[in-house]
Design an enzyme around this catalytic site. Structure first.
Site, short mmCIF file in Angstrom:
data_model
loop_
_atom_site.label_atom_id
_atom_site.label_comp_id
_atom_site.label_asym_id
_atom_site.label_seq_id
_atom_site.Cartn_x
_atom_site.Cartn_y
_atom_site.Cartn_z
N CYS A 121 2.69 1.46 -4.97
CA CYS A 121 3.90 0.39 -5.51
C CYS A 121 4.20 0.73 -7.13
O CYS A 121 5.56 1.06 -7.38
CB CYS A 121 3.54 -0.96 -5.60
SG CYS A 121 1.89 -1.40 -6.24
N GLU A 142 6.32 -6.06 0.15
CA GLU A 142 5.49 -5.09 -0.19
C GLU A 142 4.87 -4.55 0.94
O GLU A 142 4.58 -5.18 2.08
CB GLU A 142 4.58 -5.56 -1.04
CG GLU A 142 5.06 -6.03 -2.27
CD GLU A 142 4.03 -6.48 -3.58
OE1 GLU A 142 3.37 -5.50 -3.90
OE2 GLU A 142 3.95 -7.69 -4.13
N ASP A 143 4.63 -3.16 1.04
CA ASP A 143 3.74 -2.55 1.73
C ASP A 143 4.11 -2.50 3.20
O ASP A 143 3.33 -3.06 4.13
CB ASP A 143 2.21 -3.20 1.69
CG ASP A 143 1.73 -2.86 0.45
OD1 ASP A 143 2.56 -2.50 -0.46
OD2 ASP A 143 0.58 -3.03 0.38
N ASP A 169 8.77 -2.07 -0.64
CA ASP A 169 8.52 -1.20 -1.83
C ASP A 169 7.90 0.23 -1.60
O ASP A 169 7.81 1.06 -2.42
CB ASP A 169 7.90 -1.98 -3.07
CG ASP A 169 6.40 -2.18 -2.63
OD1 ASP A 169 5.89 -2.12 -1.37
OD2 ASP A 169 5.46 -2.68 -3.50
N HIS A 170 7.50 0.30 -0.25
CA HIS A 170 7.15 1.42 0.41
C HIS A 170 6.57 1.31 1.64
O HIS A 170 6.96 0.22 2.24
CB HIS A 170 5.92 2.18 -0.78
CG HIS A 170 4.64 1.49 -0.95
ND1 HIS A 170 3.99 1.21 0.15
CD2 HIS A 170 4.39 0.88 -1.97
CE1 HIS A 170 3.11 0.22 -0.42
NE2 HIS A 170 3.11 0.14 -1.52
#
Length: 543
Positions: free
Chosen positions: A81, A41-42, A262-263
């Site tokens: 997300c 994530e992130d 996810d980004h």
């Protein structure tokens, strides 16, 4: 300058050493391959050694990158997300299916009073007949597991996964020969872990990290970045353990392994933004049919991931998927543009759309009276966010850093991300770029025309339309069971609903596709659920 130089050198390396992709007909894709998604994530790409690095070491992921193909132009559909995950699981743009607001299933804990008056939580009602792509894999005989985050903006039906839990694993399937699709999602790089792990030892010296120009180069910036990079390094070690499990099971060489984030970064002025630093993600794919060390610069969007998995698995891509396969026998021609959207984030309203051709980025601000900076209470726990707000109040940020806090923003923005990777210089008013501005503006409007944009509606108006003016979601009609000549058929009057069945309360729900045999006197449990509706009651049918 160090970062800009590394980006330029890396770009030259990518373009000069790129292996030309073979057409689908030239590649012998395996039948019903095992597929694993490794997701963190992130995180933006540059923290990995494969993309230049920012001060840490990521040997496991760098080795995985060398073993397969690096996609240099992969983008999420949002800088946060939940909307991006909605696009991943459906293969459709979140704004076209009503899943664009962050987030829909609940409010940010402790900040409920900051939400617009009348706001309520809801499960997005995606279009009739649209399903999460893992359900299609299950119908094709795959074992599907998700460990563990979902966050799709809707409650998924029980038929989507064989298992979705913090214990979900390909090892849990009963038949070792059954093909599997398994997701492993790691939260250690999530923005919250910057403050949650503040007291843990750092694995990188703050003096050695790269500070991007969106932040002042001071001790608080360096320590916060070092904490984030430390989390990235710990994530890298966790990936090594998972890959070892594949090797121990004799599956590593023949499994198709995707790795992506996810980004973009979870740091301030990165996450929740539609600049490349909020959208661009690392993407590696290792597979037996991919030549190690390949680099592919085609544009890839999150809406393409689901279609690509189906293409690789030999499953027909549904017509209602808006993305396109970038691998497999259903591979499409490279896309011309990628698209992204920002809408409500927690309590803060906005509506921004973006389109990029890989170099030039167009941004349309539908609420130009609002600043880029959103007063998202959650991220005020990040010491760097508090620091930036203080420096802004004291007038100590430079112009590029302080523009985030402008009281309004232009209706249109245009950036050359090749010469201006941080998107500081808005070219929308420059006559030399009038043709490019017109081209990308047209591409944006065509995207809206083709797929629709529910961001045009007030959020609670959209929900009211879904709920037919009621104060709750409609109920999926119960399953009708027919038993004739030893065969059972199941239907629900709710069009587009997923119908599931099982013969024991301890069994996993199966996806109903066609009549099946049963013996009179056996137990049968049935369930129907259209996404966005309430599921039907779990019924025990006795024959």
């Amino acid at each position: 300058m160090k970062y800009l130089l590394s980006v330029c050198l890396l770009s030259i390396l990518f373009f000069s050493c790129q292996e030309k992709s073979k057409s689908p007909k030239e590649i012998e894709y395996p039948e019903r391959p095992n597929i694993v998604w490794i997701v963190n994530e992130d995180m933006s790409p540059e923290h990995l050694g494969a993309f230049g690095g920012t001060g840490g070491q990521t040997p496991v992921l760098d080795s995985l990158a060398k073993a397969g193909v690096i996609f240099t132009n992969a983008f999420s559909t949002a800088g946060v997300c939940s909307p991006s995950r909605a696009a991943l699981i459906t293969g459709a743009y979140q704004a076209s299916i009503g899943a664009m607001h962050m987030r829909t299933l609940g409010m940010s804990k402790g900040n409920e009073s900051a939400y617009p008056s009348g706001h309520k939580s809801y499960s997005a009602m995606i279009p009739e007949g649209m399903h999460g792509f893992p359900e299609y894999l299950r119908m094709a005989g795959y074992y599907t597991s998700n460990n563990v985050k979902e966050d799709y903006q809707f409650d998924p039906p029980e038929t989507m996964w064989d298992e979705s839990s913090n214990k979900a694993h390909w090892r849990n399937r009963k038949d070792p020969n059954q093909p599997f699709f398994s997701i492993f999602n790691y939260t250690i790089t999530h923005e919250s872990q910057v403050w949650a792990r503040e007291n843990e030892d750092l694995l990188v010296d703050p003096a050695e990290v790269t500070v991007p120009p969106v932040y002042p180069d001071d001790s608080i910036s360096r320590r916060t970045i070092a904490r984030f990079i430390t989390n990235v390094m710990r994530f890298d070690a966790l990936v090594g353990k998972l890959l070892q499990q594949l090797k121990d099971d004799g599956l590593y060489e023949n499994t198709i392994i995707f790795y992506y984030s996810d980004h973009g970064d979870g740091m301030p002025y990165y996450k929740r933004e539609l600049y490349d630093r909020g959208l661009r993600v690392p993407l590696f794919v290792k597979a037996p049919f991919i030549k190690p060390g390949t680099v592919d610069d085609q544009l890839v969007s999150f809406v393409d991931f689901g279609p690509t998995v189906l293409s690789l698995a030999g499953v027909k891509i549904p017509n209602n998927m808006q993305g396109q396969a970038f691998m497999g026998n259903q591979k499409s021609a490279p896309r011309e543009y990628i698209y992204a959207a920002r809408d409500r984030v927690d309590s803060e309203l906005d509506r921004v759309r973006a389109v990029s051709d890989g170099r030039f980025k167009y941004i349309k601000n539908y609420m130009p009276d609002k600043p880029n900076y959103q007063n998202v209470r959650y991220r005020l726990q990040n010491p760097l966010m508090v620091h930036l707000l203080q420096l802004h109040e004291e007038g100590k940020l430079n112009a590029n850093q302080d523009r985030w806090f402008d009281e309004s923003k232009p209706e249109e923005e245009l950036y050359d991300t090749q010469s201006d990777p941080y998107e500081f210089n808005n070219l929308a008013g420059d006559p030399d770029y009038a043709d490019k501005l017109s081209e990308l503006r047209k591409a944006h409007l065509q995207w809206v025309d083709e797929y629709g944009d529910l961001g045009e509606l007030a959020e609670m108006e959209m929900v009211s339309d879904w709920w037919n003016g009621e104060d709750h979601a409609p109920m999926t009609e119960s399953v009708e069971v027919r038993y004739e000549d030893g065969m059972v058929s199941l239907t629900s009057a709710t069009k587009g609903a997923s119908v599931g069945f099982r013969k024991s309360a301890s069994d996993v729900w199966s996806v109903y596709q066609f009549p099946f045999e049963m013996t009179a006197g056996d137990s049968l449990y049935v369930l129907a659920h259209r996404i966005g509706f309430e599921p039907s009651e779990n019924a025990l049918v006795l024959k």
